[in-house]
Design an enzyme around this catalytic site. Structure first.
Site, PDB file in Angstrom:
ATOM      1  CG  HIS A 149      -2.076  -0.805   1.139  1.00  9.57           C
ATOM      2  ND1 HIS A 149      -2.252  -1.808   1.909  1.00  9.57           N
ATOM      3  CD2 HIS A 149      -3.240  -0.821   0.254  1.00  9.57           C
ATOM      4  CE1 HIS A 149      -3.368  -2.595   1.778  1.00  9.57           C
ATOM      5  NE2 HIS A 149      -3.892  -1.888   0.610  1.00  9.57           N
ATOM      6  CG  HIS A 165      -6.610  -1.568  -8.316  1.00  9.70           C
ATOM      7  ND1 HIS A 165      -7.524  -0.594  -8.006  1.00  9.70           N
ATOM      8  CD2 HIS A 165      -6.117  -1.857  -6.991  1.00  9.70           C
ATOM      9  CE1 HIS A 165      -7.761  -0.505  -6.335  1.00  9.70           C
ATOM     10  NE2 HIS A 165      -7.107  -1.327  -5.817  1.00  9.70           N
TER      11      HIS A 165
END
Ligand SMILES: O=C(O)[C@H](O)[C@@H](O)[C@H](O)[C@H](O)CO
Ligand SMILES: [Mg+2]
Length: 398
Positions: free
Chosen positions: A201, A303
């Site tokens: 992240h 994604h």
């Protein structure tokens, strides 16, 4: 001539069920209606910007009313001319992405063909998935191992997780050991033939990221995702690649233009690119990015972390991408209402998805559920846990 009659915007949510992916407890669905009554659906990115995105879609709506929905390239260039900041504004990019997805849905319905048919036809009969969102409230290595076994029992052949607890910027030796033990536990639980993907992240500074990637290499991850703060991507990723050349690095979920993809690819910083159809300008943007990745020999792992229309749009894109590596999926770990929006039309079969071959996105959107789940408001914000982590994992276990 068919024209765009309206664009309706549905923020839908049941905050009480915001389990795995708190950043997407809301979904933003657009419904484009034509003058002859045909409907196309798209989806935008929620996160901590739901109201801004809804307003940005209203700007696109004002432009689109009365236009020919099938002049997709023309409409993109005209809006690019008018909008002025679309390559700089995440809200502008995701707003347009949602409408572009809906225009492709409409074109498929008009042609009587699934979207992949006019993206080059079916290349991948089935799409290999990796699970995300499966590890809510996992803290100890044992928690992760137990849940990982359940994921394998569901048929998944790959899974992604963020093992870094509450660390940001810097992680000390103890923190690194905790993360290593979580990954070791999952690797031992699933064995060597299930792919492990490590999500970071974009938490870390460069020195921490290098140390972390070195420590994780032993587990042979399929890739390590966003190891360094995204604003340090160029210099940071270059140092990571130099320090640990044997580990595949994946980034891309935050890019909003083909030019941003080019900047990563031309520097040789990425081994797997992860563009997102709901912010990289829909099928129009994703097709451009796909061509670039082919030219650079980089694989795609799009994604896909927000909602059901995004899920099926991504599968349509995947179907004709020969350099597709693997596809992210939260689908099986969402609250039921999200799957109900597309009548739970998607099934995981032995770790793979078949791409729906009906016209457009290939699924029906359940307008009753859309109406029932309508919601005014923002994603929940919790000071003690960033919205972008899987719920209940921002913790140490020692
Ligand atoms: O790879 C992913 O699926 C993403 O990193 C998610 O885990 C993020 O939390 C989300 O995209 C934030 O908006
Ligand atoms: Mg990610």
């Amino acid at each position: 001539m068919t024209t765009i009659k309206d664009i309706e915007i549905y923020s839908v949510s049941d905050l009480a069920t915001a389990k795995a992916s708190p950043w997407a407890s809301v979904s933003i669905i657009v419904r484009v209606v034509t003058s002859d009554g045909q409907v196309g659906y798209g989806e935008a990115v929620p996160t901590l910007r739901v109201n801004q995105v809804v307003k940005a879609i209203e700007e696109v709506r004002r432009f689109m009313i009365g236009k020919d929905p099938f002049r997709i390239e023309y409409l993109f260039r005209e809006w690019y001319k008018h909008e002025f900041y679309i390559s700089r504004s995440f809200e502008a990019a995701t707003a347009y992405s949602a409408v572009d997805i809906a225009l492709h849905d409409l074109l498929g319905k008009y042609l009587g063909a699934p979207i992949y048919q006019f993206l080059g036809g079916l290349v991948n009969e089935k799409i290999k998935a990796y699970a995300n969102g499966w590890y809510s409230d996992c803290v100890t290595p044992d928690d992760f191992a137990k849940r990982a076994k359940e994921v394998v029992s569901m048929g998944f052949k790959a899974m992604k997780f963020d093992p870094f607890g509450p660390y940001f910027d810097h992680m000390d030796e103890e923190g690194l050991e905790e993360a290593v033990e979580r990954v070791r536990a999952v690797r031992e639980a699933v064995g060597k033939y299930v792919d492990i993907l490590i999500e970071v992240h974009g938490r870390f500074n460069v020195n921490t990221a290098i140390k972390m990637v070195k420590a994780m290499e032993q587990f042979d991850p399929l890739f390590i995702e966003e190891p360094v703060h995204p604003d340090l991507n160029f210099e940071g990723l270059a140092k990571i690649k130099a320090a640990v050349p044997g580990v595949r690095i994946a980034v891309g979920e935050r890019i909003i233009s083909v030019e941003e993809a080019l900047q990563l690819l031309e520097r040789g910083l990425v081994d797997v690119l992860q563009p997102d159809i709901t912010n990289a300008l829909g099928f129009t943007g994703m097709s451009r990015i796909r061509a670039l990745t082919e030219a650079y020999g980089v694989e795609l792992a799009p994604h896909n972390a927000f909602g059901p229309v995004q899920h099926v749009a991504t599968l349509q894109f995947d179907a004709s991408a020969y350099n597709l590596l693997i596809q992210e999926s939260f689908y099986e770990f969402w609250p039921q209402w999200k799957r109900d929006i597309i009548n739970n039309a998607i099934r995981l079969e032995d770790g793979y998805y078949r791409v729906p071959n009906r016209p457009g996105l290939g699924v029906d959107v359940n307008e009753k559920v859309l109406a029932e789940m309508r919601f005014e408001g923002m994603e929940p914000f919790h000071e003690e846990e960033p919205v972008w982590v899987i719920k209940g994992t921002w913790k140490r276990y020692r």
